[in-house]
Design an enzyme around this catalytic site. Sequence first.
Site, PDB file in Angstrom:
ATOM      1  CG  ASN A 156       6.297 -37.242   9.395  1.00 58.12           C
ATOM      2  OD1 ASN A 156       7.083 -38.181   9.396  1.00 58.12           O
ATOM      3  ND2 ASN A 156       6.684 -35.993   9.151  1.00 58.12           N
ATOM      4  CG  ASP A 189       9.915 -35.455  10.943  1.00 56.82           C
ATOM      5  OD1 ASP A 189       9.529 -34.380  10.455  1.00 56.82           O
ATOM      6  OD2 ASP A 189      10.079 -36.483  10.258  1.00 56.82           O
ATOM      7  CG  ASP A 227       0.304 -35.474   5.972  1.00 56.98           C
ATOM      8  OD1 ASP A 227       0.059 -35.267   4.772  1.00 56.98           O
ATOM      9  OD2 ASP A 227       1.228 -34.902   6.594  1.00 56.98           O
ATOM     10  CG  HIS A 244       8.106 -39.124   4.832  1.00 55.97           C
ATOM     11  ND1 HIS A 244       9.102 -39.626   4.017  1.00 55.97           N
ATOM     12  CD2 HIS A 244       7.209 -38.515   4.004  1.00 55.97           C
ATOM     13  CE1 HIS A 244       8.833 -39.315   2.756  1.00 55.97           C
ATOM     14  NE2 HIS A 244       7.694 -38.661   2.726  1.00 55.97           N
ATOM     15  CD  GLU A 296       0.747 -37.575   1.408  1.00 54.83           C
ATOM     16  OE1 GLU A 296       0.799 -36.683   0.547  1.00 54.83           O
ATOM     17  OE2 GLU A 296       1.055 -37.401   2.605  1.00 54.83           O
TER      18      GLU A 296
END
Length: 521
Positions: free
Chosen positions: A130, A201, A232, A236, A269
Site C-alpha cells: 500500500n 502511499d 498488508d 487501501h 488484510e
Amino acid sequence: MINIFVKYVMLLVLLIIGLDIEILNAQTSPNVSKWPRGVTYEIFVQSFADSDGDGIGDIKGMTSKLDYLEDLGVEGIWLMPMNPSPSYHKYDVSDYYDIHPDYGTLDDFKTFVNEAHKRNIKVVMDMVLNHSGSRHPWFVDALANENSPYRDYYVWAHKDDPQTQISGKIISGDSNNRTRWNKVEGSDYLYYSYFSRNMPDLNYDNPKLREEVFKIGKFWLSEVKVDGFRLDAARHIFPDDRPTDNHNWWVQFQSEMKKANKDVYLIGEVWASSDIVAPYLKGLPALFNFDMGSAITTAVNEEREGDLTTNHKEIIDYYTTVNPDYIDATFLTNHDQVRIMSAVNNTMDKAKMAAALLLTLPGSPYIYYGEEIGMQGKKPDPNIREPFLWQRKESDNYRASWIDPKYSTDQSVIPVEEQLEDENSIYNHYKTFIKLRNGSNALTYGDIEPVAMNNPALSAFKRSTEDESVLVIHNLSNQEINLNIPDFLKEFKNELYKSKDSNLGTNELHLPAYSTVVLGK
C-alpha cells in the site's frame, strides 16, 4: 534340525513384528490436513529467537526453532515484515529486495525457506504494498525533485486542493491517522499517507509502479521460493471511494503472481465487515476473518454461545457464493490487537477455551507466536510483540531483549521448556487440539451445522464431510453441566477427545466447567 527350528522361530518373530506394526499403523491417525487448510503460525522475527545474543531475534534463530514448530503441528509460517526499514516493526520498507541486516542476510532467509520446506512447512512473507517507507530511494528522489521519474509513484495534491483540507475518516481498526495529507518544507504540494507521514502511499494509477510491484513479488516467489504473501492494508490500495479498483487490482496481482508460482498463496488484510470483505475474494482467495476472532473472545468472556456458530455459518455460506474455493483465515488476535490471554483477563481456562473454539470451528487457523504459551500483551503495539520465552531468563540463550517486557515476563508466563513437560499446560492444550484437527477430515474441511442445546453456556455443532462427521460440544461456563443427549445425537458415541473429567453415558453427558468433548459416530 536346529537350523530349521531357528529359521522357523525367526520367521515367526518377523511375522509377529510385522503384525504389530500393521496394528500400530492402523491405530495411528494420519495427518489429513493439507496447507493452506492447515494451521499457520505468525512470527514477529525481532521477538522470536535471537541466535547471536545481540538482543534482536533473527532468521538463524527462527531456523533453529523449526523443529519446535513442526512438533507443534504447524504447516505454514507467516513472517511479519523483514525488509530493510528504519522502524522496529518494519512496515515502512526502504528496500523491497533485501533483508534487514538485524535479521540476517538474503542467503540466511533462503536457507530458512529451504529448511521449512524440508519439514513440509510453507512460508508466507508480509508484503507491504500500500505504501513504501519515506526513506525508500523512490520517495527520497520524488521528494527532492518534482521532475523525478519516481514522483508519480506517489500521490500528490496542491495545498489549495479542497481534498487536502479534509481530515481522513477512521473507517477500520487498522489506522487512527486522520492527517492524511503531509506538508513538504519549501513546496506547495502535499503527499498522501493513509497510515503516517513516514509511510507515503504508492500511486497504483501509474502503470510503471504496478510493473515495479509485479517484479518485486516475482522476485521473492522465483528467487527465494517463498510460497506466498500476506498483503498488508489490502483495502487501501486505492482511495476508500474506489473499492472496485481495489478489487480489480488484486485480481490482476494474483494473475501476475501465478506466472511465477501457479500455486501462490495470497492472503489479504481487509479489516472490515463481511459485506465489504466479500468482493476481495475474487483476487485474494484467503482473507482474515476479523469478525470471528472478536466473536470468540466475546463468547468466552461472557460464557455464552450467543450467535457465534450461526453467524459463522452465515459468513461461510455468503463468502462461498463469491468464491467457492475461498480460504477462511481464522484467528483469535494478531500483532495489531490485545493478546488473547490479556483479552480474557489472564484467565487460563478462558484462554484454553478460546483455543478449543478456534481449532474446532471451520476455517484455516492462524496462531500468533506465544499464544500457545499464554503470552500476554496490551497496547501500545510494542507490548503485544514482546519476546518469546523459551526458558527461564537466566538460561534462555534465544530470548530477545530489544524491549523490556511489561506483560510477558518470567513472573507472568511459564516458558515453553517447562510447559512441554506439563500435560495440563496451555502449550500441550494447543498441541493436542492441533493434532486432533490435523488428523480429522471433518475438523479440517467439514461443513458446520449448529446444534441447539437449550443452554446458553453450550456451544455445540456438527462438522461433516462425506466420509466423517463429528459432534463438538464446549461448555463455556464456570459451572458443570449434565446434558441429556437428544435422540438424534445418540449416534455420536465414540469419544475422540474429552477434556478434564467429562463423561459420556448412555443418555447423558457430564461436562465440567470450561470443558470440551468431540464425539464421532
